[in-house]
Enzyme design. Sequence first.
Site, short mmCIF file in Angstrom:
data_model
loop_
_atom_site.label_atom_id
_atom_site.label_comp_id
_atom_site.label_asym_id
_atom_site.label_seq_id
_atom_site.Cartn_x
_atom_site.Cartn_y
_atom_site.Cartn_z
N GLU A 102 -63.34 27.91 -29.98
CA GLU A 102 -63.96 27.80 -28.67
C GLU A 102 -64.02 29.18 -28.02
OE1 GLU A 102 -63.66 24.25 -25.49
OE2 GLU A 102 -62.15 25.78 -25.29
N PHE A 151 -65.96 18.35 -24.57
CA PHE A 151 -64.62 18.17 -25.09
C PHE A 151 -64.61 17.02 -26.09
CE2 PHE A 151 -60.21 16.70 -25.07
CZ PHE A 151 -59.55 17.89 -25.27
P1 5GP Z 1 -59.77 28.71 -28.19
O1 5GP Z 1 -58.55 29.59 -28.19
O2 5GP Z 1 -60.80 29.08 -29.24
O3 5GP Z 1 -60.38 28.59 -26.84
O4 5GP Z 1 -59.26 27.25 -28.43
C1 5GP Z 1 -59.00 26.76 -29.64
C2 5GP Z 1 -58.11 25.53 -29.57
O5 5GP Z 1 -58.30 24.80 -28.36
C3 5GP Z 1 -58.48 24.60 -30.68
O6 5GP Z 1 -57.79 24.90 -31.85
C4 5GP Z 1 -58.13 23.25 -30.09
O7 5GP Z 1 -56.77 22.99 -30.31
C5 5GP Z 1 -58.38 23.42 -28.61
N1 5GP Z 1 -59.73 22.92 -28.26
C6 5GP Z 1 -60.83 23.65 -27.98
N2 5GP Z 1 -61.91 22.86 -27.73
C7 5GP Z 1 -61.47 21.60 -27.88
C8 5GP Z 1 -62.12 20.31 -27.77
O8 5GP Z 1 -63.32 20.14 -27.51
N3 5GP Z 1 -61.33 19.23 -27.99
C9 5GP Z 1 -60.01 19.31 -28.29
N4 5GP Z 1 -59.35 18.19 -28.49
N5 5GP Z 1 -59.36 20.50 -28.40
C10 5GP Z 1 -60.09 21.62 -28.20
#
Ligand code: 5GP
Length: 179
Positions: A102, A151
């Site tokens: 993300e 999400f």
């Molecule tokens: P980042 O550090 O890239 O923002 O976030 C990565 C982590 O956030 C992912 O490994 C996941 O655990 C959580 N995450 C990000 N987007 C989502 C989503 O749409 N749904 C869920 N359940 N977790 C998410």
Amino acid sequence: MHNDIGSIVLTEEQIEAACARLGKQLTEDYNGKLPLCVGILKGSVLFMTDLIKHIDTHVEIDFMDVSSYHGGTESTGEVKILKDLGTSVEDRDVIIIEDILETGTTLNSIIDLLKYRKANSIEIVTLLDKPSRRKVDIEAKYVGEKIPDDFVVGYGLDYQEKYRNLPYIGLLKEEVYMK
Ligand code: 5GP
Ligand code: MG
Ligand code: MG
């Protein structure tokens, strides 16, 4: 379909097809090497077990648990190592396996650490990619599916630790967040 799910984003069949495609690519790219697949707990567990069955060359596996989310649906930008690897990554070809990329904050910190520990190469495999949410300059070489900024839960991904066991990926109904 589970009663809390409003719509499906990726079906079991689509997930299986993505695992087969990515596994074939990894087999070609890592043939003759011995990569270390690093699964990021807990979200990547279902994806990792299905993906590695499609890798037709030797691999080793290990896990790391980091947290950037704190129960809700928004990232705080903080990353904490909750469980470290049991394997040395020095001179290893590392394949990081993630559920979803993300903002990139989580993987960015992990990559910094693996570089500091002298990994020979580091690539990312992610089942899902939300490019519109990116905050740091990071790309996954292997992506299952690009999705919009919603999400999602299921197939390892949670909302308040629930829904990880769903065999597909979907959107929660609005009313579930209000409980
Ligand atoms: P980042 O550090 O890239 O923002 O976030 C990565 C982590 O956030 C992912 O490994 C996941 O655990 C959580 N995450 C990000 N987007 C989502 C989503 O749409 N749904 C869920 N359940 N977790 C998410
Ligand atoms: Mg994750
Ligand atoms: Mg989570």
